[in-house]
Design a protein around this motif. Structure first.
Motif, PDB file in Angstrom:
ATOM      1  N   SER A 223       0.836  -1.208   0.000  1.00  0.00           N
ATOM      2  CA  SER A 223       0.000   0.000   0.000  1.00  0.00           C
ATOM      3  C   SER A 223       0.868   1.255   0.000  1.00  0.00           C
ATOM      4  O   SER A 223       0.534   2.257  -0.639  1.00  0.00           O
TER       5      SER A 223
ATOM      6  N   HIS B 177     -14.234   0.101   4.584  1.00  0.00           N
ATOM      7  CA  HIS B 177     -13.080   0.988   4.436  1.00  0.00           C
ATOM      8  C   HIS B 177     -13.487   2.448   4.297  1.00  0.00           C
ATOM      9  O   HIS B 177     -12.766   3.335   4.745  1.00  0.00           O
ATOM     10  N   GLU B 178     -14.627   2.722   3.709  1.00  0.00           N
ATOM     11  CA  GLU B 178     -15.055   4.117   3.585  1.00  0.00           C
ATOM     12  C   GLU B 178     -15.402   4.703   4.950  1.00  0.00           C
ATOM     13  O   GLU B 178     -15.106   5.872   5.235  1.00  0.00           O
TER      14      GLU B 178
ATOM     15  N   HIS C 151     -12.132   5.443   6.622  1.00  0.00           N
ATOM     16  CA  HIS C 151     -11.550   6.677   6.080  1.00  0.00           C
ATOM     17  C   HIS C 151     -12.136   7.899   6.785  1.00  0.00           C
ATOM     18  O   HIS C 151     -11.404   8.797   7.231  1.00  0.00           O
TER      19      HIS C 151
ATOM     20  N   TRP D 173      -5.698   2.170   5.868  1.00  0.00           N
ATOM     21  CA  TRP D 173      -6.785   3.085   5.522  1.00  0.00           C
ATOM     22  C   TRP D 173      -6.284   4.514   5.348  1.00  0.00           C
ATOM     23  O   TRP D 173      -6.825   5.276   4.545  1.00  0.00           O
TER      24      TRP D 173
ATOM     25  N   SER E  52      -4.945   4.482   1.860  1.00  0.00           N
ATOM     26  CA  SER E  52      -6.001   4.422   0.843  1.00  0.00           C
ATOM     27  C   SER E  52      -6.845   5.688   0.844  1.00  0.00           C
ATOM     28  O   SER E  52      -7.318   6.126  -0.217  1.00  0.00           O
TER      29      SER E  52
ATOM     30  N   SER F 183     -10.283   3.244  -5.458  1.00  0.00           N
ATOM     31  CA  SER F 183     -10.114   2.488  -4.217  1.00  0.00           C
ATOM     32  C   SER F 183      -8.718   1.877  -4.207  1.00  0.00           C
ATOM     33  O   SER F 183      -8.071   1.730  -5.249  1.00  0.00           O
TER      34      SER F 183
ATOM     35  N   GLN G 263     -11.764  -4.335   2.228  1.00  0.00           N
ATOM     36  CA  GLN G 263     -10.523  -3.688   1.816  1.00  0.00           C
ATOM     37  C   GLN G 263      -9.815  -3.193   3.076  1.00  0.00           C
ATOM     38  O   GLN G 263     -10.160  -2.153   3.617  1.00  0.00           O
ATOM     39  N   MET G 264      -8.837  -3.964   3.530  1.00  0.00           N
ATOM     40  CA  MET G 264      -8.024  -3.613   4.678  1.00  0.00           C
ATOM     41  C   MET G 264      -6.577  -3.540   4.188  1.00  0.00           C
ATOM     42  O   MET G 264      -5.825  -4.522   4.278  1.00  0.00           O
TER      43      MET G 264
END
Length: 408
Positions: A73, A136-137, A140, A164, A167, A177, A266-267
């Motif tokens: 990431s 994940h949103e 965020h 996160w 991202s 994403s 999504q981590m």
């Protein structure tokens, strides 16, 4: 147990040691891949990939990487910075406007965030229970609004939040994403086919995901259960992180990789999936000049910056001296050069510019035959780099590995 695959003759000892990891009656398996100077020289796999030890590990078996995901990431952010889309020394809020709402801190730079100094290492007040970690949103938005914790400004391992934060930043810049960015910024330019994914591989992928096993499990209780019970009581931010979601729904099963929902989420700090071959290939340009197969992946200046400077400080999250740099870390004790990232079960990706070597190692034994997350790394990596330092054979040996195969 004999290892399958191909191996440069210099790595005969490594091959034997690797095969020995997955011999005997213990379930589990894994894979090891090595590049040197941009060329694949080791591609091995052994053992089994299912819970009951019946399904052999194959060249297309991948494993969940846990914290080895963080290095990948971070690489996405480095690719964006290399194109001038992100400046390490500008505030995160310049790119991610919601981040400006953090009370008392609108000046945190991208560089300090990548050094685990952002004061967002804990989940208390950010995640109410484990189900929040699957959105994940939501993570965020909560991280962007969270007040800095007591470790703000000091190195404190952002065990889950780092992903996160990366991202959120990269998504604010690109509109994509992190799952899409892993594909566009890593898999496509490095020709990885379908041997890398954030979360579950897409439908029809040739890569299968190994099931985690606890070889020492008796009935419903295993060593991994005891380890997580100890970790959550440690007086560190890592312990606080585990403990803060422990009362949530199925948090223990989630953190130990037993909840199927984990692979759907999504981590970006934890649930990457890859083959060892893909990990070694990703780190290959970082061990040389930023190129692979004659194609530029990162600028040479960017790659040089990853290998320094040393920043040995006691990490408030781990309680250990660590040297963080650009989202990577060095070996916590001086047994190996270079940089990369190790995951909680022992999977790792690594680059050693001194020898031009990159290494990918994945397996599916959960906190059992690996001492913490560093035991196998501290034993295997020096063995690989010593073998790489030997004089190369004059001609390419029969059966030596070729480039990683593409997806059909």
């Amino acid at each position: 147990m004999a290892a399958h695959g191909t191996c440069d003759p210099r790595f005969g000892g490594v091959q034997k040691a690797f095969g020995g990891l997955f011999g005997g009656r213990l379930n589990g398996g894994g894979a090891l891949a090595v590049y040197q100077d941009g060329e694949p020289i080791v591609d091995l796999w052994a053992g089994t990939s299912d819970l009951h030890g019946n399904r052999p590990w194959t060249e297309s078996t991948g494993a969940m990487l846990y914290s080895a995901s963080k290095g990948l990431s971070a690489l996405v952010v480095h690719r964006l910075a290399d194109r001038g889309l992100i400046d390490y020394d500008k505030p995160v809020a310049d790119y991610w406007p919601e981040f400006a709402s953090r009370s008392g801190d609108t000046k945190l730079t991208v560089r300090r965030l990548m050094l685990h100094r952002g004061g967002l290492s804990q989940l208390r007040g950010i995640a109410e229970d484990a189900s929040d970690l699957l959105d994940h949103e939501l993570m965020h938005s909560r991280l962007a609004a969270a007040m800095p914790d007591r470790y703000h400004g000091a190195p404190a391992y952002h065990a889950l939040t780092f992903g996160w934060l990366m991202s959120g930043l990269a998504g604010a810049v690109t509109g994509k994403s992190m799952r899409e960015l892993w594909h566009d910024e890593l898999a496509i330019p490095l020709d990885l086919g379908d041997e890398l994914s954030l979360g579950a591989p897409p439908a029809g992928s040739a890569m299968t995901v190994a099931e985690f096993v606890d070889p020492f499990k008796i009935g419903e209780y295993g060593l991994s259960d005891a380890v997580f019970s100890v970790v959550k009581h440690l007086p560190t931010s890592l312990g606080n992180m585990v403990g803060s979601v422990d009362a949530g729904k199925g948090s223990a099963e989630l953190l130990k990789g037993r909840d199927p929902a984990l692979l759907e989420a999504q981590m970006p700090a934890a649930n990457g999936v890859a083959t060892a071959r893909a990990l070694a290939r990703i780190y290959a340009p970082l061990a040389t000049d930023g190129t692979l197969d004659g194609k530029r992946f990162l600028s040479e200046a960017a790659v040089r910056s990853f290998d320094g400077p040393y920043r040995w400080r006691r990490d408030r999250g781990l309680g250990l001296p660590m040297s963080w740099n650009h989202g990577f870390h060095r070996a916590p004790i001086p047994v190996a050069n270079g940089f990369g990232h190790v995951g909680i079960a022992g999977c790792f990706g690594w680059a050693d510019p001194a020898t031009g070597v990159s290494v990918g190692f994945v397996h599916n034994r959960m906190l059992s035959t690996v001492v913490g997350d560093l035991g196998i790394f501290l034993w295997l990596l020096p063995m690989v780099t010593r073998a790489a330092a030997k004089e190369k054979p004059r001609s390419k040996p029969v059966g030596s590995p070729t480039r990683p195969s593409r997806a059909s």
